[in-house]
Every structure is written in structure tokens, then in C-alpha cells.
Design a protein around this motif. Structure first.
Motif, PDB file in Angstrom:
ATOM      1  N   GLU A  49      -1.179  -5.529  14.796  1.00 30.43           N
ATOM      2  CA  GLU A  49      -2.374  -5.990  15.522  1.00 30.43           C
ATOM      3  C   GLU A  49      -2.260  -7.471  15.883  1.00 30.43           C
ATOM      4  O   GLU A  49      -2.562  -7.876  17.009  1.00 30.43           O
ATOM      5  CB  GLU A  49      -3.613  -5.751  14.659  1.00 30.43           C
TER       6      GLU A  49
ATOM      7  N   TYR B 265       0.484  -9.332  16.302  1.00 30.17           N
ATOM      8  CA  TYR B 265       1.486  -9.613  17.331  1.00 30.17           C
ATOM      9  C   TYR B 265       1.190  -8.926  18.656  1.00 30.17           C
ATOM     10  O   TYR B 265       1.635  -9.403  19.702  1.00 30.17           O
ATOM     11  CB  TYR B 265       2.897  -9.321  16.815  1.00 30.17           C
ATOM     12  N   GLU B 266       0.406  -7.872  18.634  1.00 32.93           N
ATOM     13  CA  GLU B 266      -0.052  -7.287  19.900  1.00 32.93           C
ATOM     14  C   GLU B 266      -0.918  -8.313  20.632  1.00 32.93           C
ATOM     15  O   GLU B 266      -0.759  -8.542  21.835  1.00 32.93           O
ATOM     16  CB  GLU B 266      -0.825  -5.996  19.647  1.00 32.93           C
ATOM     17  N   LYS B 267      -1.833  -8.968  19.884  1.00 34.37           N
ATOM     18  CA  LYS B 267      -2.699 -10.006  20.472  1.00 34.37           C
ATOM     19  C   LYS B 267      -1.882 -11.217  20.912  1.00 34.37           C
ATOM     20  O   LYS B 267      -2.091 -11.755  21.995  1.00 34.37           O
ATOM     21  CB  LYS B 267      -3.762 -10.439  19.471  1.00 34.37           C
ATOM     22  N   GLU B 268      -0.943 -11.647  20.077  1.00 35.40           N
ATOM     23  CA  GLU B 268      -0.150 -12.828  20.416  1.00 35.40           C
ATOM     24  C   GLU B 268       0.731 -12.571  21.639  1.00 35.40           C
ATOM     25  O   GLU B 268       0.897 -13.456  22.472  1.00 35.40           O
ATOM     26  CB  GLU B 268       0.682 -13.292  19.218  1.00 35.40           C
ATOM     27  N   LEU B 269       1.277 -11.365  21.746  1.00 29.99           N
ATOM     28  CA  LEU B 269       2.110 -11.037  22.900  1.00 29.99           C
ATOM     29  C   LEU B 269       1.263 -11.006  24.170  1.00 29.99           C
ATOM     30  O   LEU B 269       1.683 -11.497  25.218  1.00 29.99           O
ATOM     31  CB  LEU B 269       2.831  -9.713  22.685  1.00 29.99           C
ATOM     32  N   THR B 270       0.062 -10.472  24.082  1.00 28.21           N
ATOM     33  CA  THR B 270      -0.854 -10.467  25.230  1.00 28.21           C
ATOM     34  C   THR B 270      -1.181 -11.897  25.655  1.00 28.21           C
ATOM     35  O   THR B 270      -1.149 -12.225  26.838  1.00 28.21           O
ATOM     36  CB  THR B 270      -2.148  -9.698  24.888  1.00 28.21           C
ATOM     37  N   ASN B 271      -1.477 -12.763  24.677  1.00 24.55           N
ATOM     38  CA  ASN B 271      -1.772 -14.169  24.986  1.00 24.55           C
ATOM     39  C   ASN B 271      -0.574 -14.870  25.621  1.00 24.55           C
ATOM     40  O   ASN B 271      -0.737 -15.688  26.520  1.00 24.55           O
ATOM     41  CB  ASN B 271      -2.211 -14.923  23.731  1.00 24.55           C
TER      42      ASN B 271
ATOM     43  N   ARG C 212       1.817 -13.399  27.442  1.00 26.68           N
ATOM     44  CA  ARG C 212       1.993 -12.870  28.796  1.00 26.68           C
ATOM     45  C   ARG C 212       0.933 -13.383  29.765  1.00 26.68           C
ATOM     46  O   ARG C 212       1.221 -13.668  30.916  1.00 26.68           O
ATOM     47  CB  ARG C 212       1.998 -11.348  28.763  1.00 26.68           C
ATOM     48  N   GLU C 213      -0.307 -13.511  29.277  1.00 25.59           N
ATOM     49  CA  GLU C 213      -1.400 -13.921  30.151  1.00 25.59           C
ATOM     50  C   GLU C 213      -1.561 -15.435  30.265  1.00 25.59           C
ATOM     51  O   GLU C 213      -1.956 -15.936  31.319  1.00 25.59           O
ATOM     52  CB  GLU C 213      -2.714 -13.297  29.665  1.00 25.59           C
TER      53      GLU C 213
ATOM     54  N   ASP D 129       6.555  -6.023  18.643  1.00 30.36           N
ATOM     55  CA  ASP D 129       5.928  -7.025  19.507  1.00 30.36           C
ATOM     56  C   ASP D 129       6.279  -8.450  19.084  1.00 30.36           C
ATOM     57  O   ASP D 129       6.334  -9.354  19.919  1.00 30.36           O
ATOM     58  CB  ASP D 129       4.406  -6.846  19.544  1.00 30.36           C
TER      59      ASP D 129
END
Length: 129
Positions: A13, A15-21, A23-24, A91
Motif C-alpha cells: 500500500e 509503495y503503491e501510493k509512492e509510485l503514484t506520487n 508518476r504524477e 512497486d
């Protein structure tokens, strides 16, 4: 029960958030050991001086639980050229690779002088410690 920090689902959870941040927003993620400014740099330099006798370019170093890979960048800046990061969260590895690629850009933290470093993907299914 034990701490959630010991569960794979927690880190998936995170690293899913960190990867999204990343990328965005281009955010490299949490610098876990940077509460004290310069900690990763000091550790990297200490490893280079004390454990490798300054011969970083030939020493192999493995960063287990590399997370976002920021420690790998500091190791590269300290002179290491044979570095590997591993993590059991997919992730996290993806984020580390993205951070390293961004740092190797001509205007990145590692600059073009380290452009010869190659990113290789190695999948390890079982690690026994």
C-alpha cells in the motif's frame, strides 16, 4: 498482534501510493533516514572509506530492502559503480528504477558523469537470511 510495519500488505500500500506520487508529481518518495540531514551521504561515505578502502569502483554492494532506491543514489555519488538494490515489493523496485533513471538524466542528481551506470532487472524469488 504485531506491527503493521511487518506486513507485506502494508508496504504494498505504501509503495503503491509512492509510485503514484512519483508518476504524477515526480516525488521520489519518503527519505526514511533523512530526519537528520545528510545521513545517507555520511553512511555512504563511511562505507566507502571504512569498508572498501576507497576502492568503491570495484566493490559490489547490495542494498536489501532498497525501497525507493535513494540510498543507491548516495552510494553511486560516493563512488560505487557495482550496486544492486532489491525489495520484495514490486512497486518499490519500479519506483527505485524510476528515481535512478531520473537521477541519471543530465540535469539529475547523479548527472551525466554517471551515465555509464546500467539499470538491470534481476528477479529473485526466494531470499534466505
Amino acid at each position: 498482534g504485531g506491527s503493521v510495519l511487518g506486513t507485506k500488505s502494508h508496504w504494498e500500500e505504501v509503495y503503491e501510493k509512492e509510485l503514484t506520487n512519483f508518476r504524477e508529481l515526480g516525488d521520489p518518495g519518503e527519505a526514511w533516514f533523512e530526519n537528520e540531514i545528510g545521513c545517507m551521504q555520511r553512511v555512504s561515505v563511511w562505507i566507502a572509506q571504512q569498508l572498501c578502502d576507497g576502492q568503491c569502483d570495484t566493490a559490489h554492494i547490495l542494498d536489501v530492502g532498497t525501497g525507493n532506491g535513494l540510498m543507491l543514489q548516495h552510494l553511486a555519488l560516493a563512488g560505487f559503480r557495482k550496486i544492486t538494490g532489491t525489495d520484495y515489493i514490486h512497486d518499490a523496485v519500479t519506483l527505485a528504477r524510476g528515481n535512478f533513471k531520473a537521477a541519471l538524466a543530465p540535469d539529475g542528481d547523479l548527472g551525466s558523469e554517471l551515465s555509464a551506470l546500467e539499470l538491470q532487472q534481476l528477479e529473485i524469488n526466494i531470499v534466505q537470511d
